[in-house]
Scaffold this active site. Structure first.
Site, PDB file in Angstrom:
ATOM      1  N   SER A  72      11.278  15.812  10.255  1.00 43.64           N
ATOM      2  CA  SER A  72      12.041  16.555  12.013  1.00 43.64           C
ATOM      3  C   SER A  72      12.450  18.200  12.098  1.00 43.64           C
ATOM      4  O   SER A  72      11.540  18.569  12.512  1.00 43.64           O
ATOM      5  CB  SER A  72      11.993  16.167  13.444  1.00 43.64           C
ATOM      6  OG  SER A  72      13.431  15.210  12.703  1.00 43.64           O
TER       7      SER A  72
ATOM      8  N   LYS B 177      13.271   6.299   4.058  1.00 44.30           N
ATOM      9  CA  LYS B 177      12.725   5.646   5.520  1.00 44.30           C
ATOM     10  C   LYS B 177      11.098   6.750   5.257  1.00 44.30           C
ATOM     11  O   LYS B 177      10.999   7.737   4.279  1.00 44.30           O
ATOM     12  CB  LYS B 177      13.191   6.514   6.706  1.00 44.30           C
ATOM     13  CG  LYS B 177      12.394   6.299   7.934  1.00 44.30           C
ATOM     14  CD  LYS B 177      12.854   6.688   9.661  1.00 44.30           C
ATOM     15  CE  LYS B 177      12.322   7.506   9.729  1.00 44.30           C
ATOM     16  NZ  LYS B 177      10.637   8.089   9.612  1.00 44.30           N
TER      17      LYS B 177
ATOM     18  N   GLU C 168       6.619   5.887   7.377  1.00 43.34           N
ATOM     19  CA  GLU C 168       6.199   5.360   8.495  1.00 43.34           C
ATOM     20  C   GLU C 168       5.066   4.849   8.335  1.00 43.34           C
ATOM     21  O   GLU C 168       4.065   4.960   7.181  1.00 43.34           O
ATOM     22  CB  GLU C 168       5.765   7.122   9.367  1.00 43.34           C
ATOM     23  CG  GLU C 168       6.979   7.747   9.673  1.00 43.34           C
ATOM     24  CD  GLU C 168       6.661   8.719  10.366  1.00 43.34           C
ATOM     25  OE1 GLU C 168       5.202   9.052  10.569  1.00 43.34           O
ATOM     26  OE2 GLU C 168       7.479   9.827  10.884  1.00 43.34           O
TER      27      GLU C 168
ATOM     28  N   GLU D  66       9.718   3.594  17.077  1.00 43.43           N
ATOM     29  CA  GLU D  66       9.653   4.758  18.475  1.00 43.43           C
ATOM     30  C   GLU D  66       8.842   4.761  19.064  1.00 43.43           C
ATOM     31  O   GLU D  66       7.591   4.583  19.149  1.00 43.43           O
ATOM     32  CB  GLU D  66       8.627   5.796  17.280  1.00 43.43           C
ATOM     33  CG  GLU D  66       9.318   7.443  17.218  1.00 43.43           C
ATOM     34  CD  GLU D  66       9.530   8.335  17.263  1.00 43.43           C
ATOM     35  OE1 GLU D  66       9.586   9.037  15.994  1.00 43.43           O
ATOM     36  OE2 GLU D  66       8.836   9.866  18.177  1.00 43.43           O
TER      37      GLU D  66
HETATM   38  O1  KIV Z   1      11.860  12.449  11.369  1.00 46.40           O
HETATM   39  C1  KIV Z   1      13.179  12.732  12.037  1.00 46.40           C
HETATM   40  O2  KIV Z   1      14.020  12.976  12.871  1.00 46.40           O
HETATM   41  C2  KIV Z   1      12.787  10.782  12.491  1.00 46.40           C
HETATM   42  C3  KIV Z   1      13.802  10.465  13.446  1.00 46.40           C
HETATM   43  C4  KIV Z   1      13.070  11.059  15.111  1.00 46.40           C
HETATM   44  C5  KIV Z   1      13.736   8.571  13.591  1.00 46.40           C
HETATM   45  O3  KIV Z   1      12.077  10.278  11.718  1.00 46.40           O
END
Ligand code: KIV
Length: 278
Positions: free
Chosen positions: A48, A116, A118, A185
């Site tokens: 983000s 992390k 997706e 999410e």
């Molecule tokens: O990129 C991000 O900030 C995220 C969160 C909203 C979980 O993936």
């Protein structure tokens, strides 16, 4: 306030003892100091970053180099929180070698504790490779912003039974592949509750109701640094935009009126020294 290092076993114990896990994003050194200082369990250097800090339209354009640059800055600040680096779009979707190499860079170069990524069943192999290489992985299901155009926009996912079933299957597949936890999410709370109850690994919700094992928000959403659309699941805890706008306006007024800098903000020379040159 927590004052010991958060590890994967701390987080696993939190699920067992039903202590809610706290998670927030951070993108730079001062934010890392603030979030870690409060004792938030997990800090995510989220992609983000693209929308909130770098001015991109979406997260798609974010690069590995940008993610590493910001993750390193946050790392310098964080003492106790568990630090996760978000793998950007196309950094894990290509070859096995590339996925492992990129995930490894978050640990080796940026000092993150985990990564992390997706996606659902389509990323199960990538998760397996990365975990096998010794790198802990947090999954991310439901609304996955990197592939938002495939999902038809920023919409709640899994409202219909067919899609909800797919999300449940993907959650189990990601657990099986070795994810230590899952971000859920923008999914209905009933679906998030079922996944949370049935999985052994913990869930972190964002727009997924109150039954997840923990919650995450984008720091700028929580702070009210409004740079556009505010999702309805966001709760604002401050209105930083108006505080900062007011401060900048007051500065502008003081400079144009000559009120700033005053004597207090100026340096002076001793009279005898001044006389030698005047
Ligand atoms: O990129 C991000 O900030 C995220 C969160 C909203 C979980 O993936």
């Amino acid at each position: 306030m927590q004052n010991s290092k958060i590890t994967l076993s701390t987080l696993r114990q939190a699920k067992e003892s039903k202590r809610k896990i706290t998670m927030l994003t951070a993108y730079n050194y001062p934010q890392g100091l603030l979030v870690d200082g409060v004792g938030i369990d997990i800090i995510l250097v989220g992609d983000s970053l693209g929308n909130t800090v770098l001015g991109y339209e979406s997260t798609v354009a974010v690069t590995m180099d940008e993610m590493l640059h910001h993750s390193k800055a946050v790392r310098r600040a964080v003492k106790n929180s568990f630090l996760i680096g978000d793998m950007p779009f196309m950094s894990y979707n290509n070859t096995r070698k590339e996925a492992i190499k990129n995930a490894g860079r978050f640990l080796k170069e940026a000092g993150c504790d985990a990564v992390k990524l997706e996606g659902g069943t389509e990323v199960v192999n990538a998760v397996k490779y990365i975990v096998k290489a010794g790198i802990p992985v947090l999954g991310h299901l439901g609304l996955t912003p990197q592939t938002v155009s495939m999902l038809g926009g920023y919409k709640v996912q899994g409202k219909k039974a067919k899609k909800a079933r797919e999300i449940i299957e993907a959650a189990f597949a990601l657990q099986e592949a070795g994810c230590f936890g899952l971000v859920l999410e923008c999914v209905p709370w009933q679906l998030a509750k079922k996944i949370t109850q049935e999985l052994k690994i913990f869930t972190i919700g964002i727009g997924a109701g109150s039954n997840c094992d923990g919650q995450v928000l984008v720091l700028y959403d929580l702070l009210g640094v409004s740079l556009g659309h505010k999702p309805s699941f966001v709760k604002r805890y401050a209105d930083v935009t108006s505080v900062v706008t007011k401060a900048i306006n007051n500065y502008k007024k003081d400079v144009t009126s000559g009120k700033f800098p005053s004597k207090k903000q100026s340096f002076s020379m001793k009279k005898d020294e001044w006389e030698k040159i005047s």
